[in-house]
Design an enzyme around this catalytic site. Structure first.
Site: not given
Length: 226
Positions: A10, A83
């Site tokens: 990201h 994550e």
């Protein structure tokens, strides 16, 4: 038949600048991160893609949207790409962690394969989760070109696997720059991964890089020797 995966980290998010343990915190992309995304979109403009997957967190969904800018594909949200869950460390500043959780900091720096987050995930669980998730995506999309958007720690674990290493070699895998791209090809019926390249940031100018201007995160053997 070859299946190709573009594994993308990201863009720069608030936690990357504030130097906090982001984990599952749903941080938004920063102003600099949006500039990174504009460059990322152009990188993927003429790249053939069949399908796109993303972690459910906002920073990855924003990044997936940039990858998808010129393609108009559905973005498939997959919880397995999320994550590491930092548990009690979520949102805590990296400078505060060694004071309050010295055992965790020692493991994070020197033995990340043994890391465990109080009320969160063990690193070994992340390794198993991301490996299982990506491999399932690959087997479901044999022969296709896939973009997968995920997170620094999750990608680091998958690259460890893709190198053919067990989790005990995790410290040998360098951290990925924000919006960096890894290309992995899968050959044969067993879809064995072959890393074509990793941590590629040719779409970014030097001033748009994030990690290149920081040193606090350098805990891998690779980065320590630079």
């Amino acid at each position: 038949m070859i299946t190709k995966v573009y594994l993308v980290r990201h863009a720069e998010a608030a936690g990357n600048v504030a130097k906090t343990f982001q984990g599952h915190n749903d941080c938004e992309v920063t102003e600099k991160g949006h500039k990174q995304l504009a460059c990322l979109a152009e990188r993927f403009k003429d790249v053939h893609l069949d399908i796109i997957y993303s972690s459910p967190l906002l920073r990855t969904r924003q990044t997936a949207a940039a990858v998808n800018k010129y393609h108009g594909l559905d973005v498939h949200i997959n919880q397995g790409l999320i994550e590491i869950n930092g548990g009690d460390l979520e949102g805590m500043g990296w400078e505060d962690i060694p004071l309050k959780y010295p055992e965790q900091q020692e493991m994070w720096d020197n033995a990340p394969h043994e890391y465990w987050a109080p009320n969160g995930e063990k690193m070994s669980e992340v390794y198993e989760r991301i490996t299982s998730t990506v491999n399932h995506i690959v087997h479901e999309n044999t022969g296709k070109t896939i973009a997968i958007v995920s997170h620094g720690c999750a990608i680091r674990n998958y690259l460890c696997y893709a190198h053919g290493w067990g989790i005990e070699r995790l410290r040998d895998v360098m951290w990925e720059e924000n919006t960096s791209v890894c290309c992995i090809e899968y050959h044969g019926a067993d879809c064995t991964p072959v890393i074509v390249y990793q941590n590629d940031t040719t779409h970014l100018s030097p001033e748009l890089c994030t990690l290149a201007h920081q040193s606090w995160w350098k805990t891998t053997i690779t980065e320590e020797t630079k």
